[in-house]
Design a protein around this motif. Structure first.
Motif, short mmCIF file in Angstrom:
data_model
loop_
_atom_site.label_atom_id
_atom_site.label_comp_id
_atom_site.label_asym_id
_atom_site.label_seq_id
_atom_site.Cartn_x
_atom_site.Cartn_y
_atom_site.Cartn_z
N VAL A 7 0.84 -1.20 0.00
CA VAL A 7 0.00 0.00 0.00
C VAL A 7 0.88 1.26 0.00
O VAL A 7 0.64 2.21 -0.73
CB VAL A 7 -0.95 -0.04 1.22
N GLN A 8 1.95 1.21 0.80
CA GLN A 8 2.91 2.33 0.86
C GLN A 8 3.43 2.67 -0.52
O GLN A 8 3.50 3.83 -0.91
CB GLN A 8 4.11 1.95 1.75
N GLN A 9 3.81 1.60 -1.24
CA GLN A 9 4.37 1.78 -2.57
C GLN A 9 3.31 2.35 -3.52
O GLN A 9 3.62 3.18 -4.37
CB GLN A 9 4.84 0.41 -3.07
N ALA A 10 2.06 1.91 -3.34
CA ALA A 10 0.97 2.42 -4.19
C ALA A 10 0.82 3.93 -3.99
O ALA A 10 0.60 4.67 -4.95
CB ALA A 10 -0.33 1.69 -3.86
N PHE A 11 0.95 4.39 -2.74
CA PHE A 11 0.87 5.83 -2.49
C PHE A 11 2.07 6.53 -3.12
O PHE A 11 1.93 7.54 -3.80
CB PHE A 11 0.81 6.12 -0.98
N ARG A 12 3.24 5.95 -2.87
CA ARG A 12 4.46 6.60 -3.36
C ARG A 12 4.47 6.73 -4.88
O ARG A 12 4.80 7.77 -5.42
CB ARG A 12 5.68 5.76 -2.91
N GLN A 13 4.06 5.67 -5.56
CA GLN A 13 4.19 5.68 -7.03
C GLN A 13 2.97 6.25 -7.75
O GLN A 13 3.09 6.78 -8.84
CB GLN A 13 4.40 4.25 -7.53
N TYR A 14 1.78 6.11 -7.14
CA TYR A 14 0.57 6.44 -7.89
C TYR A 14 -0.34 7.47 -7.24
O TYR A 14 -0.93 8.31 -7.91
CB TYR A 14 -0.28 5.17 -8.14
N LEU A 15 -0.50 7.39 -5.92
CA LEU A 15 -1.62 8.12 -5.29
C LEU A 15 -1.23 9.38 -4.54
O LEU A 15 -2.11 10.15 -4.13
CB LEU A 15 -2.36 7.16 -4.34
N ALA A 16 0.05 9.60 -4.32
CA ALA A 16 0.48 10.82 -3.61
C ALA A 16 0.33 12.03 -4.55
O ALA A 16 0.30 11.86 -5.77
CB ALA A 16 1.92 10.65 -3.15
N PRO A 17 0.23 13.22 -3.98
CA PRO A 17 0.09 14.42 -4.81
C PRO A 17 1.17 14.49 -5.89
O PRO A 17 2.34 14.22 -5.61
CB PRO A 17 0.25 15.57 -3.81
N GLY A 18 0.74 14.78 -7.11
CA GLY A 18 1.68 14.89 -8.22
C GLY A 18 1.96 13.58 -8.93
O GLY A 18 2.57 13.56 -10.00
N LYS A 19 1.52 12.46 -8.36
CA LYS A 19 1.80 11.16 -8.99
C LYS A 19 0.71 10.82 -10.02
O LYS A 19 -0.31 11.51 -10.13
CB LYS A 19 1.90 10.05 -7.94
N LEU A 20 0.92 9.70 -10.71
CA LEU A 20 0.14 9.38 -11.90
C LEU A 20 -1.38 9.42 -11.76
O LEU A 20 -2.07 9.90 -12.64
CB LEU A 20 0.54 7.96 -12.39
N VAL A 21 -1.89 8.90 -10.67
CA VAL A 21 -3.37 8.85 -10.57
C VAL A 21 -3.89 9.74 -9.45
O VAL A 21 -5.03 9.57 -9.00
CB VAL A 21 -3.91 7.40 -10.42
N TYR A 22 -3.09 10.70 -9.03
CA TYR A 22 -3.58 11.62 -8.00
C TYR A 22 -4.64 12.53 -8.62
O TYR A 22 -4.47 13.05 -9.71
CB TYR A 22 -2.43 12.47 -7.45
N ALA A 23 -5.73 12.71 -7.91
CA ALA A 23 -6.77 13.64 -8.37
C ALA A 23 -7.01 14.66 -7.26
O ALA A 23 -7.28 14.30 -6.12
CB ALA A 23 -8.05 12.88 -8.69
N ASP A 24 -6.90 15.91 -7.62
CA ASP A 24 -7.16 17.00 -6.68
C ASP A 24 -8.61 16.98 -6.24
O ASP A 24 -9.47 16.49 -6.96
CB ASP A 24 -6.91 18.34 -7.38
#
Ligand code: AMP
Ligand code: MN
Ligand code: MN
Ligand code: MN
Length: 285
Positions: free
Chosen positions: A158-175
């Protein structure tokens, strides 16, 4: 933030916890049961943008003989930052809060659709229905999307999912255009609750920015800051204590417990409460 296990103790008060009503692992009743076993005497269940778990928690707390205060962790916006405000000891039927929670649910649903569209572009199909089903009647959080990415083997943790995809500025982050801090504070006040700024050091703000946030929070009617919030260091607690003193705010403690996950905080664990600070729980009705 560094984690100084030796400085943390099992506390009797925990005013920041999550259940399956948002992104926690335990049901509200299981959480209360665990809190009782850990020696917690005063507990708040503070799920993200929902009070859907409160009734179940309340029943369990009266069966176990521990004190439960109403709680919620509300998402709010402040100058393009997304921040979290904990409401405590409010009237759960309060009008302001009820309509505010309805608004937040709508925003979360819309954001879930935007995240799912981005995932679709990466070949992760059916994210809306998977996360809706997984969340059931609970709020959909980014943690649900993190689980999907792990399940589909896009990431190992889950940590990695946040780091790579879900954190601000990452691929699938939505404001998300969360309601303003002032609005959120008003909902809590209208429902006779107490407002706590959650984990001040987790917003990645420099001292000047954080000072401005605390100033605005106090001016808009905020009551307290979290001195300990989960994985806190003694240095972090000292900083939060200094902010509380400077802005004449009370202090709160909460584990931000989400379940027994390695690297995340344990239920009811905090450091010693600073004697110079007025505890927020002294203002509970
Ligand atoms: P949301 O409120 O839907 O944006 O989701 C935020 C939640 O995701 C937080 O409350 C945390 O529980 C979780 N979260 C945020 N960052 C991380 C991370 N790096 N690792 C694990 N969980 C995280
Ligand atoms: Mn969470
Ligand atoms: Mn939070
Ligand atoms: Mn939390």
């Amino acid at each position: 933030m560094d984690y100084s296990e030796g400085s943390l103790l099992q506390a009797r008060i925990d005013l920041h916890t999550h259940s399956t009503a948002s992104d926690g692992r335990l049901s509200p009743a299981q959480l209360v049961d665990k809190a009782t076993k850990c020696g917690v005497k005063l507990l708040a269940l503070t799920d993200h943008d929902t009070i859907g778990g409160l009734n179940e928690a309340r029943k369990a707390a009266s069966a176990h003989g521990i004190q439960l205060v109403s709680g919620v962790e509300l998402s709010a916006g402040w100058h393009r930052h997304s921040i979290h405000i904990i409401g405590l000891d409010f009237d759960a039927e309060g009008q302001g809060l009820t309509s505010g929670l309805r608004q937040l649910r709508g925003l979360r649903t819309q954001r879930a659709i935007r995240i799912s569209e981005k995932l679709e572009g990466l070949g992760v199909t059916g994210a809306v229905s998977w996360t809706s089903e997984k969340a059931a009647s609970a709020q959909i959080t980014r943690a649900h999307f993190a689980c999907l990415l792990v399940k589909r083997k896009y990431c190992r943790t889950v940590q990695q999912a946040f780091r790579q995809y879900l954190a601000p500025g990452k691929l699938v982050y939505a404001d998300c255009d969360w309601p303003s801090m002032g609005e959120v504070l008003n909902w809590i006040k209208e429902s006779n609750g107490v407002a706590v700024l959650a984990h001040p050091l987790r917003y990645g703000m420099e001292d000047i920015r954080l000072t401005q946030l605390l100033h605005d929070f106090k001016a808009a009617g905020g009551d307290a800051v979290e001195i300990y919030s989960g994985v806190s260091s003694p240095k972090g607690a000292a900083l939060c204590t200094a902010y509380a003193q400077r802005f004449n705010l009370k202090g709160s403690i909460g584990s931000d417990y989400h379940g027994d996950t390695p690297g995340r905080s344990r239920l009811g664990v905090a450091g010693l409460f600073p004697p110079a600070i007025q505890p927020v729980w002294e203002s509970f009705r």
